[in-house]
Design a protein around this motif. Structure first.
Motif, PDB file in Angstrom:
ATOM      1  N   ARG A 390      81.014 116.702   7.673  1.00 18.44           N
ATOM      2  CA  ARG A 390      81.902 117.947   7.797  1.00 18.44           C
ATOM      3  C   ARG A 390      83.179 117.643   8.300  1.00 18.44           C
ATOM      4  O   ARG A 390      84.288 118.050   7.912  1.00 18.44           O
ATOM      5  N   VAL A 391      83.022 116.481   9.307  1.00 18.71           N
ATOM      6  CA  VAL A 391      84.405 116.140  10.083  1.00 18.71           C
ATOM      7  C   VAL A 391      85.479 115.543   9.013  1.00 18.71           C
ATOM      8  O   VAL A 391      86.544 115.340   9.357  1.00 18.71           O
ATOM      9  N   PHE A 392      84.795 114.776   7.948  1.00 17.24           N
ATOM     10  CA  PHE A 392      85.781 113.725   7.124  1.00 17.24           C
ATOM     11  C   PHE A 392      86.352 114.463   6.129  1.00 17.24           C
ATOM     12  O   PHE A 392      87.068 114.284   5.218  1.00 17.24           O
ATOM     13  N   CYS A 393      86.167 116.138   5.986  1.00 19.38           N
ATOM     14  CA  CYS A 393      86.727 116.671   4.780  1.00 19.38           C
ATOM     15  C   CYS A 393      88.110 116.736   4.671  1.00 19.38           C
ATOM     16  O   CYS A 393      88.891 117.043   3.654  1.00 19.38           O
ATOM     17  N   MET A 394      88.900 116.469   5.883  1.00 19.50           N
ATOM     18  CA  MET A 394      90.361 116.498   5.683  1.00 19.50           C
ATOM     19  C   MET A 394      91.022 115.109   5.642  1.00 19.50           C
ATOM     20  O   MET A 394      92.133 115.067   5.103  1.00 19.50           O
ATOM     21  N   PHE A 395      90.054 114.035   5.557  1.00 17.01           N
ATOM     22  CA  PHE A 395      90.717 112.640   5.470  1.00 17.01           C
ATOM     23  C   PHE A 395      91.311 112.246   4.018  1.00 17.01           C
ATOM     24  O   PHE A 395      91.991 111.538   3.832  1.00 17.01           O
ATOM     25  N   PRO A 396      90.916 112.983   3.009  1.00 16.92           N
ATOM     26  CA  PRO A 396      91.636 112.965   1.577  1.00 16.92           C
ATOM     27  C   PRO A 396      93.157 112.927   1.672  1.00 16.92           C
ATOM     28  O   PRO A 396      93.850 112.187   1.233  1.00 16.92           O
ATOM     29  N   ILE A 397      93.632 114.023   2.488  1.00 17.97           N
ATOM     30  CA  ILE A 397      95.031 114.072   2.557  1.00 17.97           C
ATOM     31  C   ILE A 397      95.648 113.126   3.400  1.00 17.97           C
ATOM     32  O   ILE A 397      96.704 112.718   3.041  1.00 17.97           O
ATOM     33  N   TYR A 398      95.088 112.920   4.412  1.00 15.20           N
ATOM     34  CA  TYR A 398      95.489 111.559   5.295  1.00 15.20           C
ATOM     35  C   TYR A 398      95.637 110.415   4.323  1.00 15.20           C
ATOM     36  O   TYR A 398      96.567 109.830   4.650  1.00 15.20           O
ATOM     37  N   TRP A 399      94.720 110.232   3.802  1.00 11.49           N
ATOM     38  CA  TRP A 399      94.669 108.592   2.885  1.00 11.49           C
ATOM     39  C   TRP A 399      95.608 109.013   1.813  1.00 11.49           C
ATOM     40  O   TRP A 399      96.145 107.815   1.304  1.00 11.49           O
ATOM     41  N   ILE A 541      75.208 104.676   4.651  1.00  9.39           N
ATOM     42  CA  ILE A 541      75.340 105.614   4.175  1.00  9.39           C
ATOM     43  C   ILE A 541      76.597 106.740   4.608  1.00  9.39           C
ATOM     44  O   ILE A 541      77.296 107.018   3.785  1.00  9.39           O
ATOM     45  N   VAL A 542      76.549 106.784   5.744  1.00  6.39           N
ATOM     46  CA  VAL A 542      77.518 107.820   6.464  1.00  6.39           C
ATOM     47  C   VAL A 542      78.841 107.108   6.392  1.00  6.39           C
ATOM     48  O   VAL A 542      79.931 107.666   6.106  1.00  6.39           O
ATOM     49  N   MET A 543      79.054 105.767   6.564  1.00 10.84           N
ATOM     50  CA  MET A 543      80.135 105.090   6.634  1.00 10.84           C
ATOM     51  C   MET A 543      80.698 105.097   5.062  1.00 10.84           C
ATOM     52  O   MET A 543      81.815 105.177   4.992  1.00 10.84           O
ATOM     53  N   SER A 544      79.772 105.000   4.001  1.00 14.88           N
ATOM     54  CA  SER A 544      80.283 104.838   2.637  1.00 14.88           C
ATOM     55  C   SER A 544      80.668 106.267   2.207  1.00 14.88           C
ATOM     56  O   SER A 544      81.670 106.283   1.571  1.00 14.88           O
ATOM     57  N   LEU A 545      80.216 107.251   2.818  1.00 15.28           N
ATOM     58  CA  LEU A 545      80.743 108.817   2.649  1.00 15.28           C
ATOM     59  C   LEU A 545      82.077 108.757   3.199  1.00 15.28           C
ATOM     60  O   LEU A 545      83.028 109.701   2.510  1.00 15.28           O
ATOM     61  N   PHE A 546      82.397 108.236   4.272  1.00 17.45           N
ATOM     62  CA  PHE A 546      83.833 108.255   5.173  1.00 17.45           C
ATOM     63  C   PHE A 546      84.577 107.565   3.995  1.00 17.45           C
ATOM     64  O   PHE A 546      85.850 107.944   3.602  1.00 17.45           O
ATOM     65  N   LEU A 547      84.081 106.315   3.472  1.00 16.64           N
ATOM     66  CA  LEU A 547      85.188 105.639   2.741  1.00 16.64           C
ATOM     67  C   LEU A 547      85.427 106.237   1.399  1.00 16.64           C
ATOM     68  O   LEU A 547      86.341 106.074   0.706  1.00 16.64           O
ATOM     69  N   LEU A 548      84.385 107.362   1.101  1.00 22.83           N
ATOM     70  CA  LEU A 548      84.722 108.104  -0.111  1.00 22.83           C
ATOM     71  C   LEU A 548      85.673 109.080  -0.160  1.00 22.83           C
ATOM     72  O   LEU A 548      86.349 109.361  -1.203  1.00 22.83           O
ATOM     73  N   THR A 549      86.092 109.546   1.231  1.00 24.49           N
ATOM     74  CA  THR A 549      87.331 110.097   1.262  1.00 24.49           C
ATOM     75  C   THR A 549      88.548 109.506   0.747  1.00 24.49           C
ATOM     76  O   THR A 549      89.326 110.228   0.240  1.00 24.49           O
ATOM     77  N   ASN A 550      88.454 108.130   0.851  1.00 20.84           N
ATOM     78  CA  ASN A 550      89.774 107.187   0.413  1.00 20.84           C
ATOM     79  C   ASN A 550      89.735 107.406  -1.132  1.00 20.84           C
ATOM     80  O   ASN A 550      90.648 107.558  -1.730  1.00 20.84           O
ATOM     81  N   TYR A 581     100.470 118.553   7.959  1.00 21.27           N
ATOM     82  CA  TYR A 581     100.437 119.430   9.184  1.00 21.27           C
ATOM     83  C   TYR A 581      99.417 120.474   9.155  1.00 21.27           C
ATOM     84  O   TYR A 581      98.855 121.025  10.064  1.00 21.27           O
ATOM     85  N   ALA A 582      99.480 121.376   7.760  1.00 20.38           N
ATOM     86  CA  ALA A 582      98.739 122.253   7.850  1.00 20.38           C
ATOM     87  C   ALA A 582      97.145 122.105   7.944  1.00 20.38           C
ATOM     88  O   ALA A 582      96.294 122.794   8.600  1.00 20.38           O
ATOM     89  N   PHE A 583      96.599 120.968   7.371  1.00 19.18           N
ATOM     90  CA  PHE A 583      95.265 120.771   7.123  1.00 19.18           C
ATOM     91  C   PHE A 583      95.002 120.091   8.624  1.00 19.18           C
ATOM     92  O   PHE A 583      93.893 120.269   9.132  1.00 19.18           O
ATOM     93  N   GLY A 584      95.959 119.508   9.384  1.00 18.23           N
ATOM     94  CA  GLY A 584      95.827 119.069  10.701  1.00 18.23           C
ATOM     95  C   GLY A 584      95.295 120.167  11.589  1.00 18.23           C
ATOM     96  O   GLY A 584      94.377 120.073  12.471  1.00 18.23           O
ATOM     97  N   LEU A 585      96.082 121.546  11.691  1.00 17.64           N
ATOM     98  CA  LEU A 585      95.994 122.415  12.230  1.00 17.64           C
ATOM     99  C   LEU A 585      94.513 123.159  12.086  1.00 17.64           C
ATOM    100  O   LEU A 585      93.922 123.591  12.773  1.00 17.64           O
ATOM    101  N   LEU A 586      94.267 123.203  10.499  1.00 14.25           N
ATOM    102  CA  LEU A 586      92.996 123.950  10.112  1.00 14.25           C
ATOM    103  C   LEU A 586      91.849 122.931  10.798  1.00 14.25           C
ATOM    104  O   LEU A 586      90.838 123.367  11.202  1.00 14.25           O
TER     105      LEU A 586
END
Length: 658
Positions: A390-399, A541-550, A581-586
């Motif tokens: 759930r914590v990784f959901c904002m990372f696509p915007i960061y990448w 598996i969890v690490m790959s799901l994090f990399l999947l955000t990229n 900025y918006a997704f960081g606040l959210l």
């Protein structure tokens, strides 16, 4: 009582018998006192018989009494011997002490910052892999435009597709490692695939692969290049999802601060390799025949040297990795976890809709799948996976923002004033250079200093700070692009013509610096988070799901690449910054109360779930309560029957008297 029979005179036999009785009584009192003071670990085993004690010591009963429990029992229950065997007992106790010392694990060899030597081998192969990856991706942008005659939108599409494929393959690498091959074997096999891909790219760029070098790329030139990219992407995914978790696996009984440190140095190895790859590879294509451009300039065409360098460096990385194979701590694969987890999720949804066991309460929706096939411990691990992801959901915007450093920020640099010794793609060294310099500073001074001042930066706080820093970097990039547009214009083909002095490329250092510091807060923290918050059976598996955000970020890049032309860079850079900025606040408001757990708490919770004594105690308590209630009911019933019987006898007596 222990009886001793000796073939001697009667007098000596009597004395020996009496003495033995006294020793046995004293020994009995001593051993019973020792048993009473024995820790709970020793009490868990059956009590030894007096025959065993008299014959020379107390040994654990059963094959299960090994390791620490056996050592505890031997220390708690002293050896009781006969007077004749005192010398032999002393020798046995010395031998037992030496055996105990030799049975302990050998001390782990450490190398840098207290890290195990095996972690150094893994950091070395990651250094070489990142050198190869960034050398390739730094050069292939200009190679596709200059040598393969791709347009800017086509180049953006290929670059985003490559990144999407590479990080999407991380899931495949994680499944192979956690379910079938193990991490070390998976990394080794994927490294061979990676090496083959680099070979294809190098050979396809050589002069003999062209019909008329450097003007005539043929079918083999283009197809060989893309086959190489596919193999490199597949190898990248298989390596990236496992090598970072392998580093964490080398640490034994580490604290949270030690995990933070090892992942900072892991990221330092990544960026040291990236720094050298970005710095050296572009220099090597400044040789060979010159090719004129449409803007009355010329380009150098020896890209095959730039591709040969990462190929050789990665060969060194493979050799280093195989040299440390005997040192690695690698958990055994545990079967097809992904398929089993998906089936458990489907079963939970079905049971929840059908309301199976309506009277039962469920704290989590996955609890509806609890059964013999999916026990509570397995579902506990799945819950941790969902909680971490759930914590990784904002990372696509960061990448999306980060990926601009290798694509549109490079092209932005071509519209700026460059020194004669520098190319636009070489300025990408600023990001890894800042990271190599700043990571030790943050590790040794800034983060410890903040802790001493009472500022404990949680993982969520660090991630949020990283998002805001990245957004600030693209505010700076947008302002730079505004000034570039003010000083010149683009034609329909994307060629830039300056009407006054060009903007110096050194202004790009500012957004690069913001992005670099944001990686210390966001990217490093995410790597640590993906490892520490995942169950040990599903870390890849969890690490790959994090990399999947990229990969998701690359999909966004693919969608917007047709519109990403230089004339619109200003608008897109400001949109990127505002979105971050918006997704960081959210993100902060959604997860500010997120409970970050430690590896020890994970294991303790899992131990509680799989502990048979705890369950047995609960069942025993329930049975005792039921028995007490039944006894109470029987007592009341007996009393009532007694009163009724007495009344009946009195009635009978009265009738007789009448």
């Amino acid at each position: 009582h222990t009886h001793t029979h000796t073939h001697t005179h009667t007098h000596s036999l009597t004395n020996t018998h009496t003495h033995t009785h006294a020793c046995a009584r004293t020994s009995f009192r001593n051993i019973m006192s020792a048993i009473a003071q024995t820790p709970s670990a020793a009490k868990a085993t059956p009590r030894p018989s007096m025959e065993d004690v008299a014959l020379g010591g107390v040994e654990p009963v059963g094959a299960a009494a090994t390791g620490a429990a056996a050592a505890t029992e031997k220390a708690a229950l002293p050896t009781i011997v006969l007077p004749d065997a005192a010398a032999a007992s002393d020798e046995a106790s010395v031998a037992g002490a030496s055996d105990s010392a030799s049975s302990e694990d050998a001390p782990v060899r450490t190398f840098m910052a207290g890290m195990p030597l095996s972690a150094f081998f893994i950091l070395s192969v990651e250094f070489c892999e990142r050198f190869a990856f960034y050398a390739l991706t730094t050069v292939y942008s200009t190679y596709m435009v200059d040598m393969l005659n791709f347009s800017v939108p086509q180049f953006n599409l290929v670059a985003n597709l490559f990144t999407f494929f590479a990080y999407g393959c991380a899931v495949v690498g994680a499944i192979l490692a956690d379910s079938y091959w193990g991490k070390a074997k998976t990394v080794a096999l994927m490294a061979v695939v990676y090496m083959a891909g680099l070979g294809f790219v190098t050979v396809s760029s050589a002069p003999f692969s062209y019909d008329d070098f450097p003007y005539g790329p043929n079918a083999w030139t283009i197809s060989g290049f893309f086959v190489g990219l596919v193999l490199v992407g597949f190898g990248t995914g298989g390596i990236k999802s496992n090598v970072s978790t392998m580093v964490g696996d080398q640490l034994k009984n580490a604290t949270d601060e030690q995990f933070e440190r090892v992942f900072r140095y892991f990221y330092l190895a990544i960026n040291a390799g990236a720094l050298l790859g970005i710095l050296i590879a572009p220099f090597l294509h400044h040789f060979g025949p010159e090719k004129p451009t449409d803007s009355d300039g010329s380009i150098n065409t020896s890209y095959y040297w730039s591709f040969l360098l990462p190929t050789g460096m990665f060969a060194v990385g493979i050799a280093v990795f195989f040299a440390g194979m005997h040192l690695y701590v690698v958990p055994k694969p545990t079967g097809s976890i992904v398929v089993r987890g998906c089936r458990a999720g489907v079963l939970a949804v079905r049971n929840r809709r059908a309301r199976v066991n309506r009277d039962a309460t469920r704290e989590h929706w996955l609890d509806w799948a609890e059964s013999a096939e999916y026990p509570a411990t397995f579902l506990h691990d799945l819950k941790l996976v969902f909680k971490a992801c759930r914590v990784f959901c904002m990372f696509p915007i960061y990448w999306v923002l980060y990926n601009q450093l290798q694509t549109n920020m490079v092209l932005q640099g071509t519209f700026m004033e460059l020194p004669s010794w520098l190319t636009a793609d070489q300025l990408q060294i600023i990001d890894p250079l800042f990271l190599v310099c700043l990571i030790p500073v943050f590790d040794r001074f800034i983060f410890p200093g903040l802790r001493k001042l009472g500022f404990e930066l949680s993982a969520i706080t660090r991630l949020t700070a990283g998002f805001f820093l990245a957004a600030s970097g693209f505010i700076a990039a947008g302002l730079i692009q505004m000034e570039i547009a003010r000083r010149g214009a683009w034609d329909d083909d994307g060629n830039y013509t300056a009407t006054e002095a060009k903007v110096s490329i050194w202004w790009q250092v500012l957004p690069e610096c913001f992005i670099a510091v944001s990686e210390i807060f966001a990217s490093i923290t995410a790597l640590e988070f993906a490892y520490t918050q995942a169950p040990h059976t599903m870390r890849s598996i969890v690490m790959s799901l994090f990399l999947l955000t990229n990969a998701a970020a690359s999909a966004i890049g693919i969608a917007i690449s047709p519109a990403m032309i230089p004339q619109r860079y200003t608008m897109f850079f400001f949109i990127f910054a505002g979105s971050m900025y918006a997704f960081g606040l959210l993100f902060y408001f959604l997860f500010r109360n997120f409970q970050v757990e430690t590896i020890a708490s994970h294991e303790a919770a899992k131990a509680d779930l799989e502990s048979p004594p705890a369950y047995a105690d609960c069942v025993a308590e329930e049975k005792a309560a039921a028995a007490a209630a039944a006894a109470k009911r029987n007592t009341v019933t007996s009393a009532r029957l007694s009163v009724a019987s007495r009344a009946h006898r009195m009635s009978v007596a009265s009738v007789k008297n009448y």
